[in-house]
Design a protein around this motif. Structure first.
Motif, PDB file in Angstrom:
ATOM      1  N   PHE A 102       0.781  -1.234   0.000  1.00 55.74           N
ATOM      2  CA  PHE A 102       0.000   0.000   0.000  1.00 55.74           C
ATOM      3  C   PHE A 102       0.815   1.289   0.000  1.00 55.74           C
ATOM      4  O   PHE A 102       0.228   2.376  -0.118  1.00 55.74           O
ATOM      5  N   ALA A 103       2.135   1.238   0.133  1.00 50.76           N
ATOM      6  CA  ALA A 103       2.923   2.468   0.156  1.00 50.76           C
ATOM      7  C   ALA A 103       2.948   3.107  -1.226  1.00 50.76           C
ATOM      8  O   ALA A 103       2.812   2.413  -2.249  1.00 50.76           O
ATOM      9  N   PRO A 104       3.134   4.438  -1.274  1.00 55.48           N
ATOM     10  CA  PRO A 104       3.214   5.115  -2.581  1.00 55.48           C
ATOM     11  C   PRO A 104       4.360   4.567  -3.417  1.00 55.48           C
ATOM     12  O   PRO A 104       5.359   4.060  -2.878  1.00 55.48           O
ATOM     13  N   ARG A 105       4.206   4.661  -4.732  1.00 49.71           N
ATOM     14  CA  ARG A 105       5.239   4.184  -5.642  1.00 49.71           C
ATOM     15  C   ARG A 105       6.565   4.894  -5.364  1.00 49.71           C
ATOM     16  O   ARG A 105       6.602   6.094  -5.117  1.00 49.71           O
ATOM     17  N   TYR A 136       8.481   4.175  -2.765  1.00 50.69           N
ATOM     18  CA  TYR A 136       8.843   3.944  -1.364  1.00 50.69           C
ATOM     19  C   TYR A 136       9.495   2.572  -1.252  1.00 50.69           C
ATOM     20  O   TYR A 136       8.961   1.589  -1.750  1.00 50.69           O
TER      21      TYR A 136
END
Length: 311
Positions: A42-45, A47
């Motif tokens: 779920f982390a932003p691209r 990361y």
């Protein structure tokens, strides 16, 4: 061994060393695994996981217990987990037992000190300890660190029986005492760490020490005076493990005044150590407890380093 980053100096300072009240090696590893999974999902691209190292604390305790079991040289023997009645932290312990079997084929048995008093048998000639028909190669204490663990003489007798046995103890009574705040304070005194390490290594270790004072000498008396003037900068610690025993703020100041009075004995003063209060940076986090999410909460971070040695 527990550490916190001191917000004022930026130094990584030792909070304490625990040699018996040591938990969450299993659950801590699983939480770290869950964090990595959530970041990957779920982390932003862009990361990365570079700042989230993997934890081996689930495997290491099992490997250490297996090494002690192997040194005993009895393939029929067991590792005896000493636990509290109605243990609330059973899952953290059972993960280690499961890993002990999965990685090494070593069986584990759980028992309270009262169980050992009732069903443990010590062969005075050989030193062998058997529990319900199983010879014990290792006694692994997840209880026995607080006065409440010894409600009757039976529990004390069980501890004595284990101490006299030829099995490995994690920890022995002597090694349990190594974890007291008094020993930590003595090691921090000038020249003591240097007895065991070379100058460079001693300097690196000493750099992690927070201020620690005995109430039995002049330097400690001066620190106590400073603590009474600014209670927020100090913490008063008894010779206990397991959490919830330290004193802060006005509670600490009131206790200090009692200990510094003419009525207090050296024995009463010596039961406490005064320590510099470490103030780690406050961070924000989302917490999950009992299925309920609580967002944007203030939290403090502590680094716990698990280590073992076999002697």
């Amino acid at each position: 061994s527990d550490y916190m980053v001191d917000g004022e100096s930026g130094a990584l300072l030792q909070v304490e060393m625990n040699t018996i009240s040591v938990s969450f090696a299993s659950l801590g590893s699983l939480v770290a695994r869950a964090h990595r999974h959530l970041v990957e999902r779920f982390a932003p691209r862009g990361y990365t996981l570079d700042r989230m190292p993997e934890s081996a604390s689930l495997d290491a305790p099992a490997d250490a217990l297996a090494a002690a079991w192997s040194a005993y040289q009895d393939v029929e023997a067991v590792v005896l987990f000493i636990v509290q009645p109605g243990e609330r932290n059973a899952y953290d312990q059972r993960w280690i037992a499961d890993q002990l079997w999965a990685r090494h084929g070593v069986p584990a048995v759980r028992a309270t000190l009262a169980d050992v008093a009732a069903d443990g048998i010590l062969d005075s000639a050989s030193g062998a300890l058997t529990f319900r028909g199983k010879r014990v190669a290792v006694a692994y204490f997840r209880a026995g660190y607080g006065p409440g663990d010894y409600p009757t003489d039976n529990e004390w007798e069980a501890r004595r029986t284990i101490e006299l046995a030829d099995c490995a103890k994690c920890p022995s009574a002597a090694y349990q005492l190594v974890g007291t705040k008094r020993v930590q304070q003595h090691l921090a005194a000038p020249g003591n760490v240097e007895r065991f390490l070379d100058a460079d290594a001693a300097a690196r270790v000493r750099a992690t020490f927070a201020g620690l004072w005995s109430l039995l000498d002049e330097e400690g008396q001066e620190a106590a005076t400073a603590a009474l003037a600014d209670p927020s900068a100090f913490v008063l610690k008894p010779q206990r493990e397991g959490g919830g025993n330290n004193m802060y703020g006005e509670e600490m100041a009131a206790k200090l005044r009692d200990l510094l009075s003419h009525d207090a004995t050296d024995g009463e003063r010596g039961a406490y150590v005064l320590m510099q209060r470490i103030r780690p940076p406050v961070q924000r986090a989302t917490l999950l407890r009992e299925g309920m999410m609580s967002e944007d909460q203030e939290v403090l971070s502590e680094l716990g380093i698990f280590s073992t040695f076999l002697r």
